[in-house]
Every structure is written in C-alpha cells, then in structure tokens.
Design a protein around this motif. Structure first.
Motif, PDB file in Angstrom:
ATOM      1  N   TYR A   1       0.836  -1.211   0.000  1.00 37.66           N
ATOM      2  CA  TYR A   1       0.000   0.000   0.000  1.00 37.66           C
ATOM      3  C   TYR A   1       0.866   1.255   0.000  1.00 37.66           C
ATOM      4  CZ  TYR A   1      -3.725   3.249   1.294  1.00 37.66           C
ATOM      5  OH  TYR A   1      -4.613   4.302   1.321  1.00 37.66           O
ATOM      6  N   TYR A   2       1.996   1.211   0.685  1.00 45.95           N
ATOM      7  CA  TYR A   2       2.923   2.346   0.694  1.00 45.95           C
ATOM      8  C   TYR A   2       3.382   2.682  -0.726  1.00 45.95           C
ATOM      9  CZ  TYR A   2       7.329   4.889   1.299  1.00 45.95           C
ATOM     10  OH  TYR A   2       8.356   5.799   1.203  1.00 45.95           O
ATOM     11  N   TRP A   3       3.804   1.647  -1.459  1.00 44.48           N
ATOM     12  CA  TRP A   3       4.296   1.886  -2.816  1.00 44.48           C
ATOM     13  C   TRP A   3       3.165   2.214  -3.782  1.00 44.48           C
ATOM     14  CZ3 TRP A   3       8.979   3.178  -3.958  1.00 44.48           C
ATOM     15  CH2 TRP A   3      10.009   2.818  -3.083  1.00 44.48           C
ATOM     16  N   TYR A   4       1.997   1.682  -3.538  1.00 49.89           N
ATOM     17  CA  TYR A   4       0.829   2.073  -4.340  1.00 49.89           C
ATOM     18  C   TYR A   4       0.605   3.582  -4.251  1.00 49.89           C
ATOM     19  CZ  TYR A   4      -4.148   3.235  -4.760  1.00 49.89           C
ATOM     20  OH  TYR A   4      -5.341   3.860  -5.053  1.00 49.89           O
ATOM     21  N   LYS A   5       0.650   4.124  -3.037  1.00 49.38           N
ATOM     22  CA  LYS A   5       0.434   5.561  -2.857  1.00 49.38           C
ATOM     23  C   LYS A   5       1.556   6.369  -3.488  1.00 49.38           C
ATOM     24  CE  LYS A   5      -0.131   5.454   1.638  1.00 49.38           C
ATOM     25  NZ  LYS A   5      -0.385   5.964   3.008  1.00 49.38           N
TER      26      LYS A   5
ATOM     27  N   HIS B   1       3.206  -8.245  -3.868  1.00 50.32           N
ATOM     28  CA  HIS B   1       3.469  -7.473  -5.086  1.00 50.32           C
ATOM     29  C   HIS B   1       3.862  -6.051  -4.695  1.00 50.32           C
ATOM     30  CE1 HIS B   1       0.472 -10.260  -7.409  1.00 50.32           C
ATOM     31  NE2 HIS B   1       1.590 -10.864  -7.082  1.00 50.32           N
ATOM     32  N   ILE B   2       4.854  -5.491  -5.374  1.00 50.60           N
ATOM     33  CA  ILE B   2       5.316  -4.130  -5.089  1.00 50.60           C
ATOM     34  C   ILE B   2       5.336  -3.337  -6.388  1.00 50.60           C
ATOM     35  CG2 ILE B   2       7.251  -2.706  -4.320  1.00 50.60           C
ATOM     36  CD1 ILE B   2       8.040  -4.884  -2.416  1.00 50.60           C
ATOM     37  N   PHE B   3       4.782  -2.126  -6.361  1.00 51.09           N
ATOM     38  CA  PHE B   3       4.773  -1.252  -7.529  1.00 51.09           C
ATOM     39  C   PHE B   3       6.071  -0.436  -7.551  1.00 51.09           C
ATOM     40  CE2 PHE B   3       0.219  -1.799  -6.555  1.00 51.09           C
ATOM     41  CZ  PHE B   3      -0.222  -2.284  -7.768  1.00 51.09           C
ATOM     42  N   VAL B   4       7.000  -0.838  -8.403  1.00 48.93           N
ATOM     43  CA  VAL B   4       8.243  -0.099  -8.551  1.00 48.93           C
ATOM     44  C   VAL B   4       8.022   1.124  -9.437  1.00 48.93           C
ATOM     45  CG1 VAL B   4      10.646  -0.227  -9.328  1.00 48.93           C
ATOM     46  CG2 VAL B   4       9.581  -2.212  -8.245  1.00 48.93           C
TER      47      VAL B   4
END
Length: 224
Positions: free
Chosen positions: A81-85, A160-163
């Motif tokens: 959620y951190y990387w989503y934001k 899953h992480i949004f890079v």
C-alpha cells in the motif's frame, strides 16, 4: 608521357551536403513511420472502444489484493500500500482506488490504515487442504457486496510491489496477466481435460497464469 587524372578526396563541402541529405531523408522516413504507427494505433483504440463500450478515458482499474490477518500478510500489505500511494498519481498510471480484501472473517488493526473490506473465509473443509482457494472466494464476496467505481480490476497479492506506475495493460475485453515459467499445462493434461475438452484445442493454448496479477474488466470477472 600520359598524365593521370587526380584522384584526390572529395571536398568537405560535398561531404557535408551528403551528410545533410542522409540526415533529412532518415528524419523524414522515421517521422512518416511514427506518424503512421500513431494513426494506426488510434484507429485500433477507437475501434476497440466502439466494440467494447469502454471509453478511452475510462481505463482506471481498482487495485484489489486478498490478504489475511497473519502478521506476515499484514506487513506485506502495508509495504504494498505504501508503494501504491507513491506511484498512483505518477504519469503513465491508470491506478484507481485500493482495497485490501481481508478474508479472515473479522476486522484487524490495519482497518484504519489501509482501505479494507472484510469477507468470510471458506467454510472449514471446503478448501481440501488448498488454502489459497480462499482468494477466489474472497473476490466473489467482494464483487457481490462492495461498490466499485472502476471498470477494471487488478487482482493482486500482498507480496506485489509497484516499482513504477502501472498502466492498464488490458485491452477492452482482453484481460492482461503475467505468465509464470513454472505453470506448465502440458504436464497436467489429464487433469485439465476435465475442464478443457479436446474440442477446445490443445492444452498448450491455456495461458500459464494464475489469478494474479491480472487486470480484467469487472463485467467479465462477474461472468466467470
């Protein structure tokens, strides 16, 4: 005595003119190709929108991940959620709202930190030892009970992480998924034939994907 004609090098002016000629010819060729490609892509998208009823500005997808209240799942969910934001509003992003579908049957301590929706786990014994069956059951409950604004859904998992910002890779009624090298339909033909009869073609036609990550239109998901 017979004199020989001079075989000196071309003058610098000639070389400059030749270089400029090649430059402009190459530039015009590339410009023409890019212009044609853009025009073709635009026509294809317009046709796709007309066929599917999806407007070109309606590409936002809802990020939905299934999770439990186990400590490791909570930490993974917080990181995701951190990387989503971080990337949601970056250029090139089609990311809409975010929901953590919590299939533990009860709220946990992250309800105020991460947008969450509580659903029930499968009744005891129905998973037959395959605990990840809770994920599709969680999606079913969420789709039936929640209000979802976006036309598309990204089915995701906590690890899953949004890079980078992720655009909507689905095209109208064609979902987009990630192929996994270890999913090999040909090695399980006997089992797959129960659900994919021979008249449908070889089992190698089955995409080697899981339920996530997948971007899919909500209306198609409801028909599955």
């Amino acid at each position: 005595m017979i004199g020989r004609k001079s075989t000196g090098h071309p003058s610098p002016l000639v070389l400059v003119l030749l270089a400029l000629g090649f430059f402009f010819a190459t530039y015009n060729l590339i410009t023409l190709a890019l212009s044609y490609k853009a025009s073709w892509a635009g026509d294809e998208l317009n046709t796709l929108d007309a066929d599917t009823g999806v407007g070109s500005s309606d590409l936002k997808y809802h990020v939905a991940l299934t999770a439990t209240d186990a400590p490791y799942s909570q930490w993974q969910s917080r990181i995701m959620y951190y990387w989503y934001k971080k990337v949601q509003d970056m250029p090139g992003s089609d990311m809409g709202k975010f929901t953590r579908i919590l299939h533990s049957g009860k709220p946990d301590k992250l309800m105020e930190e991460i947008p969450s929706f509580v659903v029930d786990p499968l009744p005891e014994g129905l998973d037959r030892g395959y605990i990840v069956l809770n994920r599709p059951w969680a999606f079913v409950q969420w789709l039936e009970k929640a209000t979802i604004d976006e036309e598309y859904i990204l089915m995701a998992e906590p690890d899953h992480i949004f890079v980078n910002p992720l655009p909507n890779l689905a095209h109208g009624s064609n979902p987009a998924g990630y192929p996994f090298f270890y999913i090999k339909p040909a090695e399980h033909e006997k089992i797959l034939r129960k659900f994919y009869p021979k008249e449908m073609g070889p089992v190698t036609n089955i995409d080697p994907i899981g339920n996530s990550p997948v971007i899919i239109r909500r209306v198609i998901f409801l028909l599955l």
